[in-house]
Design a protein around this motif. Structure first.
Motif, mmCIF file in Angstrom:
data_model
loop_
_atom_site.group_PDB
_atom_site.id
_atom_site.type_symbol
_atom_site.label_atom_id
_atom_site.label_comp_id
_atom_site.label_asym_id
_atom_site.label_seq_id
_atom_site.Cartn_x
_atom_site.Cartn_y
_atom_site.Cartn_z
ATOM 1 N N PRO A 244 0.832 -1.201 0.000
ATOM 2 C CA PRO A 244 0.000 0.000 0.000
ATOM 3 C C PRO A 244 0.864 1.246 0.000
ATOM 4 N N PRO A 245 0.354 2.345 -0.563
ATOM 5 C CA PRO A 245 1.122 3.580 -0.585
ATOM 6 C C PRO A 245 1.304 4.127 0.819
ATOM 7 N N ALA A 246 2.242 5.038 0.950
ATOM 8 C CA ALA A 246 2.486 5.644 2.250
ATOM 9 C C ALA A 246 1.224 6.303 2.755
ATOM 10 N N ALA A 247 1.024 6.239 4.062
ATOM 11 C CA ALA A 247 -0.183 6.804 4.643
ATOM 12 C C ALA A 247 -0.219 8.316 4.437
ATOM 13 N N PRO A 248 -1.387 8.871 4.110
ATOM 14 C CA PRO A 248 -1.505 10.316 3.933
ATOM 15 C C PRO A 248 -1.060 11.044 5.192
ATOM 16 N N ALA A 249 -0.403 12.162 4.995
ATOM 17 C CA ALA A 249 0.089 12.951 6.121
ATOM 18 C C ALA A 249 -0.715 14.238 6.223
ATOM 19 N N ALA A 250 -1.158 14.540 7.421
ATOM 20 C CA ALA A 250 -1.909 15.767 7.623
ATOM 21 C C ALA A 250 -1.032 16.954 7.260
ATOM 22 N N GLY A 251 -1.551 17.830 6.427
ATOM 23 C CA GLY A 251 -0.788 19.005 6.049
ATOM 24 C C GLY A 251 0.297 18.730 5.027
ATOM 25 N N GLY A 252 0.302 17.538 4.415
ATOM 26 C CA GLY A 252 1.310 17.228 3.412
ATOM 27 C C GLY A 252 1.178 18.132 2.194
ATOM 28 N N LYS A 253 2.289 18.310 1.490
ATOM 29 C CA LYS A 253 2.317 19.227 0.352
ATOM 30 C C LYS A 253 2.203 18.520 -0.989
ATOM 31 N N PHE A 254 2.202 17.184 -0.993
ATOM 32 C CA PHE A 254 2.187 16.450 -2.251
ATOM 33 C C PHE A 254 0.967 15.529 -2.320
ATOM 34 N N ALA A 255 0.444 15.359 -3.520
ATOM 35 C CA ALA A 255 -0.702 14.484 -3.734
ATOM 36 C C ALA A 255 -0.606 13.893 -5.133
ATOM 37 N N VAL A 256 -1.389 12.840 -5.369
ATOM 38 C CA VAL A 256 -1.467 12.206 -6.685
ATOM 39 C C VAL A 256 -2.903 12.294 -7.172
ATOM 40 N N GLN A 257 -3.115 12.922 -8.317
ATOM 41 C CA GLN A 257 -4.452 12.927 -8.916
ATOM 42 C C GLN A 257 -4.557 11.734 -9.843
ATOM 43 N N VAL A 258 -5.466 10.829 -9.514
ATOM 44 C CA VAL A 258 -5.645 9.596 -10.284
ATOM 45 C C VAL A 258 -6.517 9.847 -11.510
ATOM 46 N N GLY A 259 -7.572 10.635 -11.368
ATOM 47 C CA GLY A 259 -8.453 10.917 -12.489
ATOM 48 C C GLY A 259 -9.681 11.667 -12.037
ATOM 49 N N ALA A 260 -10.490 12.105 -13.010
ATOM 50 C CA ALA A 260 -11.747 12.791 -12.740
ATOM 51 C C ALA A 260 -12.863 12.051 -13.483
ATOM 52 N N PHE A 261 -13.986 11.821 -12.809
ATOM 53 C CA PHE A 261 -15.050 10.977 -13.335
ATOM 54 C C PHE A 261 -16.393 11.698 -13.280
ATOM 55 N N SER A 262 -17.247 11.426 -14.250
ATOM 56 C CA SER A 262 -18.577 12.028 -14.259
ATOM 57 C C SER A 262 -19.538 11.297 -13.334
ATOM 58 N N SER A 263 -19.198 10.057 -12.946
ATOM 59 C CA SER A 263 -20.042 9.256 -12.062
ATOM 60 C C SER A 263 -19.403 9.161 -10.679
ATOM 61 N N GLU A 264 -20.146 9.557 -9.653
ATOM 62 C CA GLU A 264 -19.618 9.459 -8.294
ATOM 63 C C GLU A 264 -19.377 8.007 -7.909
ATOM 64 N N ALA A 265 -20.272 7.111 -8.337
ATOM 65 C CA ALA A 265 -20.097 5.689 -8.019
ATOM 66 C C ALA A 265 -18.818 5.155 -8.641
ATOM 67 N N ARG A 266 -18.537 5.550 -9.878
ATOM 68 C CA ARG A 266 -17.319 5.107 -10.535
ATOM 69 C C ARG A 266 -16.084 5.645 -9.817
ATOM 70 N N ALA A 267 -16.154 6.908 -9.413
ATOM 71 C CA ALA A 267 -15.042 7.510 -8.693
ATOM 72 C C ALA A 267 -14.792 6.792 -7.371
ATOM 73 N N ASN A 268 -15.878 6.449 -6.664
ATOM 74 C CA ASN A 268 -15.719 5.735 -5.395
ATOM 75 C C ASN A 268 -15.067 4.373 -5.608
ATOM 76 N N SER A 269 -15.430 3.701 -6.699
ATOM 77 C CA SER A 269 -14.840 2.400 -6.995
ATOM 78 C C SER A 269 -13.345 2.521 -7.263
ATOM 79 N N VAL A 270 -12.972 3.539 -8.039
ATOM 80 C CA VAL A 270 -11.554 3.760 -8.336
ATOM 81 C C VAL A 270 -10.802 4.123 -7.066
ATOM 82 N N ALA A 271 -11.403 4.968 -6.247
ATOM 83 C CA ALA A 271 -10.755 5.375 -5.003
ATOM 84 C C ALA A 271 -10.494 4.174 -4.102
ATOM 85 N N GLN A 272 -11.433 3.253 -4.070
ATOM 86 C CA GLN A 272 -11.238 2.047 -3.265
ATOM 87 C C GLN A 272 -10.094 1.204 -3.816
ATOM 88 N N THR A 273 -9.961 1.182 -5.146
ATOM 89 C CA THR A 273 -8.896 0.399 -5.770
ATOM 90 C C THR A 273 -7.511 0.936 -5.432
#
Length: 319
Positions: A244-273
């Motif tokens: 698993p990736p490193a645990a998110p850090a409160a106040g961290g300055k870096f993030a990874v954008q995986v994608g943007a989706f028109s369906s919230e359900a689809r986005a939730n599925s990807v986020a879980q993955t």
């Protein structure tokens, strides 16, 4: 076999046994960039002659290979990798776990199919060049490369397999072991139909079961070889879970954008993955991983997202 959605006004989304087994809005997140198609002289792999083979029996069930142009079915997919690398497939090619290939019990070798993950709606093009899976509760065995492109991380995943006739350039890409761009994401209305059809199937055996090691060999496509002339190993256990990736850090300055989706359900599925979070962004739903305290941690997460098929994922630095 009749198409699953024949006579339906819904537009088809997309879609893929005894050898190695066991984005949105039309943008297709995570799609690889197509390169100039290689020639058969370079790859040494050809789509001819096409082999079908004679009927064969495994575990008391007889399978009859056939050239079914409109093949379209749902079921469960597993995947296989390094344990069979470099060994011959049922049509005489050499198995490359990183290529986008698969094993199927009855389709001609080779065939081209679209495989759709029924949890996310993502669809990729796959070249079938082997026989399998050995386990009767599975529809198709994907190579490791195909599973990664489709974003499959579990031992068994629900899929749709639909035969197709892709352009020559895409065929050449797959023969060379390289992925082609993902298809358009399957609409939710069609996914609902496919998931309903899947419910009629028996629940597959646990992917955590011990691997089956003493199985009869897979038949070669010529139908002239004796049993045992070809291989068959079952991947019964679930693939090793990625770190698993490193645990998110409160106040961290870096993030990874995986994608943007028109369906919230689809986005939730990807986020879980990917182990990310979902947030609204206008009319879309954005999936991000993080924030992370260091760029190194963020890059680790970025590599894992891309390894699961989200190749358009990008590193972001908070201002």
């Amino acid at each position: 076999m009749r198409s699953i959605v024949k006579n339906s006004a819904l537009w088809a989304g997309s879609a893929l046994i005894l050898t190695g087994c066991g984005g949105i809005d039309g943008r297709g997140e995570g799609r690889p960039v197509a390169a100039a198609p290689p020639t058969e002289a370079v790859t040494g792999v050809s789509d001819t002659p096409v082999k079908i083979g004679e009927p064969y029996t495994i575990g008391g069930v007889t399978y009859t290979p056939a050239d079914v142009a409109d093949y379209d079915d749902v079921g469960y997919a597993s995947w296989y990798g390094d344990e069979l690398a470099g060994r011959p497939t049922a049509n005489g090619e050499i198995f490359n776990p990183d290529a986008i290939s698969a094993a199927h019990r009855t389709l001609p070798l080779p065939s081209y199919v679209e495989v759709t993950a029924l949890d996310t709606g993502r669809t990729i093009l796959v070249r079938v060049n082997d026989r399998g899976p050995a386990a009767g509760d599975r529809l198709i065995d994907l190579s490791r490369g195909a599973a990664e492109q489709l974003g499959l991380t579990e031992g068994l995943s629900a899929v749709r397999v639909r035969r197709t006739n892709p352009p020559a350039a895409e065929r050449a890409q797959l023969r060379a072991g390289r992925p082609v761009p993902e298809r358009i994401v399957t609409p939710d209305s069609l996914l609902s139909i496919l998931r309903t059809k899947l419910k009629a199937l028996p629940t597959p055996k646990s992917a955590e079961a011990a691997p089956v090691t003493n199985q009869p060999a897979a038949p070669v496509a010529s139908g002239k070889a004796k049993p045992g002339d070809d291989r068959m190993e079952v991947r019964g256990a679930a693939p090793a879970k990625p770190v698993p990736p490193a645990a998110p850090a409160a106040g961290g300055k870096f993030a990874v954008q995986v994608g943007a989706f028109s369906s919230e359900a689809r986005a939730n599925s990807v986020a879980q993955t990917v182990g990310g979070t979902v947030s609204p962004a206008g009319k879309l739903w954005r999936v991000r991983m993080g924030p992370f305290a260091s760029e190194a941690e963020a890059r680790t997460a970025l590599a894992q997202a891309r390894g699961k098929g989200f190749r358009d994922a990008m590193l972001q630095r908070e201002r």
